[in-house]
Write an enzyme that holds these catalytic residues in place. Structure first.
Site, PDB file in Angstrom:
ATOM      1  N   GLY A  74       0.803  -1.226   0.000  1.00 37.23           N
ATOM      2  CA  GLY A  74       0.000   0.000   0.000  1.00 37.23           C
ATOM      3  C   GLY A  74       0.833   1.272   0.000  1.00 37.23           C
ATOM      4  N   ASP A 142       9.843  -8.596  14.810  1.00 37.53           N
ATOM      5  CA  ASP A 142      11.309  -8.736  14.764  1.00 37.53           C
ATOM      6  C   ASP A 142      12.022  -7.891  15.821  1.00 37.53           C
ATOM      7  OD1 ASP A 142      10.727 -10.255  12.586  1.00 37.53           O
ATOM      8  OD2 ASP A 142      11.935  -9.130  11.156  1.00 37.53           O
ATOM      9  N   GLU A 237      15.603 -16.482  10.009  1.00 40.81           N
ATOM     10  CA  GLU A 237      15.471 -16.538   8.544  1.00 40.81           C
ATOM     11  C   GLU A 237      16.555 -15.727   7.832  1.00 40.81           C
ATOM     12  OE1 GLU A 237      11.750 -14.654   7.425  1.00 40.81           O
ATOM     13  OE2 GLU A 237      12.203 -12.909   8.656  1.00 40.81           O
ATOM     14  N   ARG A 276      16.102 -33.068  10.672  1.00 39.89           N
ATOM     15  CA  ARG A 276      14.858 -32.565  10.060  1.00 39.89           C
ATOM     16  C   ARG A 276      14.774 -31.055  10.273  1.00 39.89           C
ATOM     17  NH1 ARG A 276      11.531 -37.278   9.480  1.00 39.89           N
ATOM     18  NH2 ARG A 276      13.124 -38.664   8.668  1.00 39.89           N
TER      19      ARG A 276
HETATM   20  O1  F6P Z   1       9.063  -7.848   9.531  1.00 42.76           O
HETATM   21  C1  F6P Z   1       8.406  -8.921  10.057  1.00 42.76           C
HETATM   22  C2  F6P Z   1       8.517 -10.137   9.184  1.00 42.76           C
HETATM   23  O2  F6P Z   1       7.846 -11.095   9.925  1.00 42.76           O
HETATM   24  C3  F6P Z   1       9.937 -10.575   8.794  1.00 42.76           C
HETATM   25  O3  F6P Z   1      10.582 -11.306   9.772  1.00 42.76           O
HETATM   26  C4  F6P Z   1       9.663 -11.377   7.556  1.00 42.76           C
HETATM   27  O4  F6P Z   1      10.804 -11.455   6.730  1.00 42.76           O
HETATM   28  C5  F6P Z   1       8.552 -10.639   6.919  1.00 42.76           C
HETATM   29  O5  F6P Z   1       7.841 -10.001   7.957  1.00 42.76           O
HETATM   30  C6  F6P Z   1       7.657 -11.515   6.083  1.00 42.76           C
HETATM   31  O6  F6P Z   1       6.575 -10.782   5.655  1.00 42.76           O
HETATM   32  P1  F6P Z   1       5.487 -11.278   4.592  1.00 42.76           P
HETATM   33  O7  F6P Z   1       5.500 -12.754   4.539  1.00 42.76           O
HETATM   34  O8  F6P Z   1       4.196 -10.734   5.078  1.00 42.76           O
HETATM   35  O9  F6P Z   1       5.896 -10.677   3.291  1.00 42.76           O
END
Ligand code: F6P
Length: 358
Positions: A74, A142, A237, A276
């Protein structure tokens, strides 16, 4: 006074508490409130502005998500829409910020409370520069927004991740396996670190410390030699191997993912242990906010209204215990938060014998 509230970017538990806090405290001042739906996108749509009164915010403190909806698409400065011609011709981005400002004025709005992470707060600052009086509220699971000790949503995400790690322990131990669990944390490893320590992980990998897979495997082999035939690895991640890159599942949109799978594959190859992986993903963004996040959300929402009353536009509410402070949005955005490598939490992990992969 007529104020608008927007929730942009990824959702986080506690958003509804912020909305409730802001709306009730605005009503107590005799102000009127509206909500902008779908992030800032609602300023550019027909049904995008909705009234917010006491009835609309009744019974929502404990609910996850946002009653206003949200979007990561948005951004009025780069509004994404189907390319002309349709028929799968892709997307184009257009600057519609002037329209957004015009819509704000046409609705007779005096101020906006922008609830968001780095991305949405950055857009808020640019809208401010175009004449919309803005107050910011920091949001993200985060916990990586600068200027505040915590963002709401983080505590709930850590609780969810810790619960998952607890559950993985029994299956890892029964099967004598290594389990690698991927948690969110794009640039900052707060979720991995806090949940990993609290859930007794053996290895925690965070974006701030590039890891060496040999070191990770050595830790698992040491445990094996000590008769501990299972291990739990928590990986953010955004973690990456030393000298390597982050793992992306969608490079075009910079969507992270897949690091747990890669780490698990290497561990199995290098140690011979059955390994796993699993990805907690958006589970961490859902569910009912913890007491901490509800209270922080309500404190942030009411504090945002106080900032408007004081005319402190361009500021963001921030938790600086024991108070809710105000910091300039520009200052908060200029210094995003990362796990400090000399922090007590990092030292705690090391003293507990947890490997951080370095
Ligand atoms: O900023 C929060 C967060 O959860 C990050 O850790 C992640 O990379 C991202 O949002 C993922 O966002 P979406 O899947 O909504 O694009």
């Amino acid at each position: 006074m007529k104020i608008a509230i927007s929730t942009g970017g990824g959702d986080a538990p506690g958003l509804n508490a912020v909305i409730r806090g802001a709306v009730l405290s605005a009503i107590h001042r005799g102000w009127e409130c509206v909500g902008i739906r779908r992030g800032y996108g609602g300023l550019l749509g027909d049904d995008g502005i909705v009234p917010l009164g006491a009835a609309e915010v009744r019974g929502i403190t404990h609910l996850g998500g946002t009653i206003l909806g949200t979007s990561n698409r948005g951004d009025p400065f780069k509004f994404r829409e189907p390319a002309p011609g349709g028929g799968g011709g892709g997307w184009i981005e257009r600057d519609r910020s002037d329209e957004a400002v015009a819509a704000f004025r046409a609705h007779g709005l005096d101020a906006m409370i922008a609830i968001g992470g780095d991305g949405s707060l950055g857009i808020a600052l640019r809208l401010m520069q175009k004449g919309i009086p803005v107050v910011g509220v920091p949001k993200t699971i985060d916990n990586d927004v600068g200027g505040t000790v915590a963002t709401f949503g983080f505590d709930t995400a850590v609780a969810t991740a810790t619960d998952a790690i607890d559950k993985l322990h029994s299956t890892a131990e029964s099967h004598e396996r290594v389990m690698v669990v991927e948690v969110m944390g794009r640039h900052a490893g707060f979720i991995a670190l806090n949940a990993g320590i609290s859930g007794s992980a053996d290895v925690i990998l965070i974006p701030e410390i590039p890891f060496d897979i040999q070191t990770v495997c050595d830790k698992i082999r040491r445990r094996e030699a000590e008769g501990r035939h299972f291990s739990i690895v928590v990986v953010a991640e955004g973690a990456r191997p030393r000298g390597g890159a982050v793992s992306l599942i969608d490079p075009e949109h910079e969507r992270l993912g897949g690091i747990a799978d890669k780490v698990a594959h290497s561990i199995q190859q290098m140690t011979g242990k059955e390994t796993r992986s699993l990805v907690l993903g958006h589970l961490q963004r859902g569910g009912s906010p913890t007491t901490f996040d509800r209270l922080l959300g309500l404190r942030f929402g009411t504090a945002a209204v106080r900032l408007i009353a004081e005319g402190r536009f361009g500021d963001m509410v921030a938790l600086q215990p024991p108070i809710i402070a105000a910091v300039p949005l520009a200052q908060a955005l200029a210094a995003p938060k990362r796990v400090p490598l000399d922090s007590d939490t990092i030292t705690t992990a090391r003293d507990l014998g947890i490997s951080l992969g370095d």
